[in-house]
Design a protein around this motif. Structure first.
Motif, PDB file in Angstrom:
ATOM      1  N   LYS A  32      -3.438  56.202  -5.960  1.00  0.00           N
ATOM      2  CA  LYS A  32      -2.900  55.023  -6.630  1.00  0.00           C
ATOM      3  C   LYS A  32      -3.371  53.748  -5.942  1.00  0.00           C
ATOM      4  O   LYS A  32      -3.761  52.783  -6.602  1.00  0.00           O
ATOM      5  N   ARG A  35      -7.112  53.294  -6.605  1.00  0.00           N
ATOM      6  CA  ARG A  35      -7.314  52.838  -7.977  1.00  0.00           C
ATOM      7  C   ARG A  35      -7.056  51.337  -8.081  1.00  0.00           C
ATOM      8  O   ARG A  35      -7.792  50.613  -8.760  1.00  0.00           O
ATOM      9  N   ARG A  36      -6.017  50.851  -7.396  1.00  0.00           N
ATOM     10  CA  ARG A  36      -5.706  49.425  -7.400  1.00  0.00           C
ATOM     11  C   ARG A  36      -6.835  48.617  -6.754  1.00  0.00           C
ATOM     12  O   ARG A  36      -7.207  47.546  -7.245  1.00  0.00           O
ATOM     13  N   ARG A  38     -10.102  49.518  -6.538  1.00  0.00           N
ATOM     14  CA  ARG A  38     -11.277  49.542  -7.418  1.00  0.00           C
ATOM     15  C   ARG A  38     -11.085  48.627  -8.619  1.00  0.00           C
ATOM     16  O   ARG A  38     -12.009  47.941  -9.045  1.00  0.00           O
ATOM     17  N   ARG A  39      -9.885  48.590  -9.170  1.00  0.00           N
ATOM     18  CA  ARG A  39      -9.595  47.719 -10.312  1.00  0.00           C
ATOM     19  C   ARG A  39      -9.776  46.249  -9.926  1.00  0.00           C
ATOM     20  O   ARG A  39     -10.356  45.471 -10.679  1.00  0.00           O
ATOM     21  N   ARG A  40      -9.291  45.882  -8.740  1.00  0.00           N
ATOM     22  CA  ARG A  40      -9.431  44.501  -8.283  1.00  0.00           C
ATOM     23  C   ARG A  40     -10.895  44.149  -8.049  1.00  0.00           C
ATOM     24  O   ARG A  40     -11.357  43.072  -8.419  1.00  0.00           O
ATOM     25  N   GLU A  41     -11.677  45.092  -7.474  1.00  0.00           N
ATOM     26  CA  GLU A  41     -13.098  44.832  -7.242  1.00  0.00           C
ATOM     27  C   GLU A  41     -13.855  44.654  -8.545  1.00  0.00           C
ATOM     28  O   GLU A  41     -14.721  43.788  -8.656  1.00  0.00           O
ATOM     29  N   ARG A  42     -13.551  45.473  -9.542  1.00  0.00           N
ATOM     30  CA  ARG A  42     -14.215  45.316 -10.842  1.00  0.00           C
ATOM     31  C   ARG A  42     -13.864  43.984 -11.484  1.00  0.00           C
ATOM     32  O   ARG A  42     -14.724  43.312 -12.044  1.00  0.00           O
ATOM     33  N   ARG A  43     -12.603  43.603 -11.400  1.00  0.00           N
ATOM     34  CA  ARG A  43     -12.167  42.333 -11.982  1.00  0.00           C
ATOM     35  C   ARG A  43     -12.856  41.158 -11.294  1.00  0.00           C
ATOM     36  O   ARG A  43     -13.309  40.228 -11.954  1.00  0.00           O
TER      37      ARG A  43
END
Length: 56
Positions: A32, A35-36, A38-43
């Protein structure tokens, strides 16, 4: 590239101490947090490319 940690959970999940910490013993706890991250890096990457396109 070194990952930038926002809080202690993000720092701990990428360290070798993860196996000894009790907060990551539950199933899916480390996933979890990862995932948080990786999501921030993509954003941030999307935001950076849009900003570069607008400038150029």
């Amino acid at each position: 590239m070194k990952r930038r940690s926002i809080n202690a959970d993000e720092q701990d999940v990428h360290s070798r101490w993860r196996r000894y910490l009790t907060s990551f013993r539950r199933a899916g706890a480390a996933s979890k947090v990862k995932r948080r991250i990786r999501r921030r890096e993509r954003r941030e990457g999307k935001h950076g490319t849009r900003r570069a396109q607008q400038e150029g």
